[in-house]
Design an enzyme around this catalytic site. Structure first.
Site, PDB file in Angstrom:
ATOM      1  N   HIS A 268       2.616  17.270 -27.842  1.00 15.46           N
ATOM      2  CA  HIS A 268       2.432  15.966 -27.428  1.00 15.46           C
ATOM      3  C   HIS A 268       1.151  15.210 -28.279  1.00 15.46           C
ATOM      4  CE1 HIS A 268       5.452  16.240 -24.700  1.00 15.46           C
ATOM      5  NE2 HIS A 268       5.314  15.048 -24.021  1.00 15.46           N
TER       6      HIS A 268
ATOM      7  N   HIS B 199       9.681   8.684 -28.179  1.00 14.71           N
ATOM      8  CA  HIS B 199       8.884   9.539 -27.469  1.00 14.71           C
ATOM      9  C   HIS B 199       9.385  11.173 -27.698  1.00 14.71           C
ATOM     10  CE1 HIS B 199       5.772  11.554 -24.959  1.00 14.71           C
ATOM     11  NE2 HIS B 199       6.714  12.216 -24.476  1.00 14.71           N
TER      12      HIS B 199
ATOM     13  N   GLU C  49      12.210  17.592 -24.836  1.00 12.99           N
ATOM     14  CA  GLU C  49      11.286  17.954 -23.800  1.00 12.99           C
ATOM     15  C   GLU C  49      12.050  19.207 -23.175  1.00 12.99           C
ATOM     16  OE1 GLU C  49       8.462  16.685 -22.857  1.00 12.99           O
ATOM     17  OE2 GLU C  49       8.752  14.539 -23.658  1.00 12.99           O
TER      18      GLU C  49
ATOM     19  N   HIS D 208       2.207  12.103 -29.866  1.00 10.52           N
ATOM     20  CA  HIS D 208       1.430  10.905 -29.090  1.00 10.52           C
ATOM     21  C   HIS D 208       1.122  10.066 -30.484  1.00 10.52           C
ATOM     22  CE1 HIS D 208       0.987  11.883 -24.859  1.00 10.52           C
ATOM     23  NE2 HIS D 208       2.198  11.164 -25.016  1.00 10.52           N
TER      24      HIS D 208
ATOM     25  N   ARG E  18       0.709  -1.293   0.018  1.00 11.55           N
ATOM     26  CA  ARG E  18      -0.145   0.042  -0.039  1.00 11.55           C
ATOM     27  C   ARG E  18       1.047   1.175  -0.222  1.00 11.55           C
ATOM     28  NH1 ARG E  18      -3.041  -3.264   3.419  1.00 11.55           N
ATOM     29  NH2 ARG E  18      -4.879  -3.929   2.492  1.00 11.55           N
TER      30      ARG E  18
ATOM     31  N   ASN F 140       2.061  19.491 -22.392  1.00  8.76           N
ATOM     32  CA  ASN F 140       1.370  18.717 -23.484  1.00  8.76           C
ATOM     33  C   ASN F 140       1.748  19.366 -24.858  1.00  8.76           C
ATOM     34  OD1 ASN F 140       0.602  16.542 -21.934  1.00  8.76           O
ATOM     35  ND2 ASN F 140      -1.513  17.574 -21.701  1.00  8.76           N
TER      36      ASN F 140
ATOM     37  N   GLU G 234      -3.169  17.714 -13.104  1.00 12.12           N
ATOM     38  CA  GLU G 234      -3.513  18.308 -14.470  1.00 12.12           C
ATOM     39  C   GLU G 234      -4.733  18.839 -14.824  1.00 12.12           C
ATOM     40  OE1 GLU G 234      -1.277  15.861 -17.548  1.00 12.12           O
ATOM     41  OE2 GLU G 234      -2.682  16.543 -19.050  1.00 12.12           O
TER      42      GLU G 234
ATOM     43  N   LYS H  70       9.255  22.727 -14.224  1.00 11.93           N
ATOM     44  CA  LYS H  70       8.297  21.653 -14.182  1.00 11.93           C
ATOM     45  C   LYS H  70       7.929  21.642 -12.798  1.00 11.93           C
ATOM     46  CE  LYS H  70       6.685  17.005 -14.878  1.00 11.93           C
ATOM     47  NZ  LYS H  70       6.588  15.919 -15.351  1.00 11.93           N
TER      48      LYS H  70
ATOM     49  N   ARG I 130      -1.170  22.442 -15.832  1.00 15.65           N
ATOM     50  CA  ARG I 130       0.023  21.427 -16.174  1.00 15.65           C
ATOM     51  C   ARG I 130      -0.164  20.880 -17.567  1.00 15.65           C
ATOM     52  NH1 ARG I 130       1.748  16.141 -12.092  1.00 15.65           N
ATOM     53  NH2 ARG I 130       3.225  15.221 -13.753  1.00 15.65           N
TER      54      ARG I 130
ATOM     55  N   LYS J 277       3.817  11.534 -11.724  1.00 14.39           N
ATOM     56  CA  LYS J 277       3.139  10.457 -12.733  1.00 14.39           C
ATOM     57  C   LYS J 277       3.897   9.001 -12.824  1.00 14.39           C
ATOM     58  CE  LYS J 277       0.603  13.492 -15.591  1.00 14.39           C
ATOM     59  NZ  LYS J 277       0.377  13.811 -17.038  1.00 14.39           N
TER      60      LYS J 277
HETATM   61  N1  LIG Z   1       6.166  10.189 -15.552  1.00 14.95           N
HETATM   62  C1  LIG Z   1       6.056  11.146 -16.498  1.00 14.95           C
HETATM   63  O1  LIG Z   1       5.746  12.107 -16.103  1.00 14.95           O
HETATM   64  C2  LIG Z   1       6.742  10.747 -17.784  1.00 14.95           C
HETATM   65  C3  LIG Z   1       7.229  11.853 -18.480  1.00 14.95           C
HETATM   66  C4  LIG Z   1       7.569  11.510 -19.589  1.00 14.95           C
HETATM   67  C5  LIG Z   1       7.992  10.236 -20.310  1.00 14.95           C
HETATM   68  N2  LIG Z   1       7.444   9.344 -19.094  1.00 14.95           N
HETATM   69  C6  LIG Z   1       7.691   7.756 -19.541  1.00 14.95           C
HETATM   70  O2  LIG Z   1       9.194   7.877 -19.782  1.00 14.95           O
HETATM   71  C7  LIG Z   1       9.470   6.602 -20.618  1.00 14.95           C
HETATM   72  C8  LIG Z   1      10.591   6.953 -21.495  1.00 14.95           C
HETATM   73  O3  LIG Z   1      11.703   7.086 -20.549  1.00 14.95           O
HETATM   74  P1  LIG Z   1      13.338   7.336 -21.300  1.00 14.95           P
HETATM   75  O4  LIG Z   1      13.313   8.258 -22.601  1.00 14.95           O
HETATM   76  O5  LIG Z   1      14.197   7.784 -20.294  1.00 14.95           O
HETATM   77  O6  LIG Z   1      13.460   5.847 -21.704  1.00 14.95           O
HETATM   78  P2  LIG Z   1      14.091   4.603 -21.017  1.00 14.95           P
HETATM   79  O7  LIG Z   1      13.879   4.441 -19.490  1.00 14.95           O
HETATM   80  O8  LIG Z   1      13.828   3.579 -21.904  1.00 14.95           O
HETATM   81  O9  LIG Z   1      15.774   4.901 -21.345  1.00 14.95           O
HETATM   82  C9  LIG Z   1      16.361   4.896 -22.526  1.00 14.95           C
HETATM   83  C10 LIG Z   1      17.425   3.813 -22.708  1.00 14.95           C
HETATM   84  O10 LIG Z   1      18.590   4.503 -22.120  1.00 14.95           O
HETATM   85  C11 LIG Z   1      19.213   3.524 -21.073  1.00 14.95           C
HETATM   86  N3  LIG Z   1      19.856   4.399 -20.186  1.00 14.95           N
HETATM   87  C12 LIG Z   1      19.333   5.093 -19.270  1.00 14.95           C
HETATM   88  N4  LIG Z   1      20.272   5.621 -18.581  1.00 14.95           N
HETATM   89  C13 LIG Z   1      21.280   5.544 -19.109  1.00 14.95           C
HETATM   90  C14 LIG Z   1      22.825   6.051 -18.996  1.00 14.95           C
HETATM   91  N5  LIG Z   1      23.087   6.904 -18.088  1.00 14.95           N
HETATM   92  N6  LIG Z   1      23.719   5.467 -19.580  1.00 14.95           N
HETATM   93  C15 LIG Z   1      23.360   4.771 -20.854  1.00 14.95           C
HETATM   94  N7  LIG Z   1      22.252   4.114 -20.990  1.00 14.95           N
HETATM   95  C16 LIG Z   1      21.102   4.732 -20.090  1.00 14.95           C
HETATM   96  C17 LIG Z   1      18.030   2.697 -21.037  1.00 14.95           C
HETATM   97  O11 LIG Z   1      18.507   1.388 -20.508  1.00 14.95           O
HETATM   98  C18 LIG Z   1      17.422   2.567 -21.992  1.00 14.95           C
HETATM   99  O12 LIG Z   1      17.865   1.277 -22.931  1.00 14.95           O
HETATM  100  C19 LIG Z   1       8.370   6.441 -21.179  1.00 14.95           C
HETATM  101  O13 LIG Z   1       7.626   5.130 -20.958  1.00 14.95           O
HETATM  102  C20 LIG Z   1       7.226   7.590 -21.120  1.00 14.95           C
HETATM  103  O14 LIG Z   1       5.834   7.139 -20.707  1.00 14.95           O
HETATM  104  C21 LIG Z   1       7.058   9.501 -18.069  1.00 14.95           C
HETATM  105 ZN   LIG Z   2       6.884  13.969 -23.178  1.00 11.45          ZN
END
Ligand SMILES: NC(=O)c1ccc[n+]([C@@H]2O[C@H](COP(=O)([O-])OP(=O)(O)OC[C@H]3O[C@@H](n4cnc5c(N)ncnc54)[C@H](O)[C@@H]3O)[C@@H](O)[C@H]2O)c1
Ligand SMILES: [Zn+2]
Length: 373
Positions: A251, A268, A188, A255, A124, A248, A240, A230, A244, A146
């Site tokens: 996006h 992304h 971003e 998306h 929980r 987007n 949001e 942010k 917030r 999020k």
């Molecule tokens: N929660 C939110 O507000 C929010 C906002 C934007 C995106 N997201 C989510 O984030 C995700 C995308 O995140 P991402 O772009 O970080 O992708 P990811 O987490 O897949 O990382 C990208 C790649 O980089 C590698 N990696 C990470 N750190 C590294 C480092 N320091 N050195 C070498 N390799 C490294 C990872 O292993 C992976 O292969 C999506 O699922 C998206 O929905 C969430």
């Molecule tokens: Zn984004």
């Protein structure tokens, strides 16, 4: 680079600090203890990050008197699902983690969202610490609470708002990041410049080349600016219901491009870069933004290389996906559109012909240096 920054995310008794720590994990353990965390923590990470950076994190925690369980998952968006959540929980239980164990999400946005969801639900809810390791996670996903996993019928369909107790950001960790991931994070970063930080945008205009070369001082400058933007937005509108939503920008089209390519063609951040181009064109067609401002936005975005061809996407599919997006309210697509660098406005309904034209234009995108024909 020795500029330490602390950025507060103001959320009443759930407020927290984003520590931007150029000297790595040196002060992490002491900070966690001050926040009442420990001595037991569970690090959740992926295999890439584990190989490169887990030993130094564990060493720092151990030296600070912490005992760390670890869970290492395979990398990639496909892992962000309920099955993997269950596997992580199994591993936590086997390692005797309990309600006092804080979860440390150590990785990019995938690990952050998944481990965050685990922290929100394990017994929980246990405390969550975000240690983001991609540019995208450092400037965006680790802040704001999020957390989510994907469902076969949609991305981020199962999730919660669950704020971390602190975010620990080490810009130097980005030196091992693949170039394509850096580009995604920059999507971003450019977005924050356009939606509310003209100073950041001007900095990108003058320094994008050294940012792309991962210069430490420049990384620190842009990460600081984005975290503070942010933090302020989330502080004013956690769930949001209003402000917030400006996050987007790019996006709505982005998306749909991402989904149109089945989340494999475009990452992304790349989709957001192209989405911002399309949405800026929509704003221009509506006469909302002066041409010289459009030119500044287009010039910066075009300098961030998106090495993907959109040849395989068609406009009808992309437009249909935009209507199905969870952010479309009762079938009407709401756009966040720029009125100048640093300022955006919500627009409730846009002439579909204008949207179609902008989507058709963006589908002409080809990797820089190749012909659009
Ligand atoms: N929660 C939110 O507000 C929010 C906002 C934007 C995106 N997201 C989510 O984030 C995700 C995308 O995140 P991402 O772009 O970080 O992708 P990811 O987490 O897949 O990382 C990208 C790649 O980089 C590698 N990696 C990470 N750190 C590294 C480092 N320091 N050195 C070498 N390799 C490294 C990872 O292993 C992976 O292969 C999506 O699922 C998206 O929905 C969430
Ligand atoms: Zn984004």
């Amino acid at each position: 680079m020795n500029d330490w920054k602390e950025i507060r995310v103001p959320l009443g008794d759930r407020s927290y600090t984003v520590h931007i720590a150029p000297d790595g994990f040196v002060r992490l353990a002491a900070t966690l203890r001050e926040r009442g965390i420990g001595p037991r923590v569970a690090i959740v990470t992926d295999t890439h990050v584990a190989k490169l950076h887990l030993p130094s994190l564990k060493k720092a925690l151990r030296a600070g008197g912490f005992e760390a369980a670890t869970v290492v998952i395979p990398p990639g968006e496909r892992e962000k699902n309920l099955r993997r959540v269950s596997d992580v929980v199994t591993s936590l239980l086997r390692q005797k983690c309990d309600r006092q164990t804080a979860v440390i999400a150590f990785g990019g946005g995938v690990v952050g969202d998944l481990a965050g969801f685990v922290a929100a639900t394990f017994q929980r809810g246990v405390p969550l610490v975000q240690i983001p390791t991609t540019l995208l996670a450092q400037v965006d996903s680790a802040i704001g609470g999020k957390v989510a996993v994907n469902h076969p019928m949609g991305k981020n369909m199962i999730g919660a708002f669950y704020q971390p107790v602190c975010v620990w950001t080490v810009p130097g960790i980005l030196h091992t990041l693949p170039d394509r991931e850096l580009v995604c994070g920059l999507g971003e970063v450019v977005k924050y410049g356009i939606i509310r930080d003209p100073g950041l945008f001007a900095f990108l205009e003058s320094s994008l080349d050294s940012v792309l070369a991962c210069e430490d001082d420049d990384l620190l400058r842009i990460i600081g600016a984005c975290c503070s933007a942010k933090g302020k937005i989330v502080g004013r509108d956690e769930r949001e219901s209003g402000l917030r939503a400006i996050l987007n920008f790019g996006h709505t089209v982005g998306h749909a491009l991402e989904a149109g390519g089945h989340f494999r063609l475009l990452k992304h951040g790349e989709a957001v870069l192209l989405g911002m181009l399309a949405e800026t064109e929509i704003a221009a067609a509506l006469g909302m933004i002066p041409p010289e401002q459009v030119e500044r936005i287009v010039n910066v975005i075009n300098r961030v290389p998106v090495n993907v061809s959109l040849r395989s996407l068609d406009a009808r599919t992309v437009l249909r996906l935009m209507h199905h997006d969870k952010k479309a309210v009762r079938g009407t697509i709401r756009f966040v559109l720029p009125v100048s660098v640093g300022r955006v406005r919500m627009v409730a309904s846009v002439d579909p012909k204008i949207v179609r034209h902008a989507v058709e234009r963006i589908l002409q995108h080809r990797p820089p240096g190749t012909s659009a024909a």
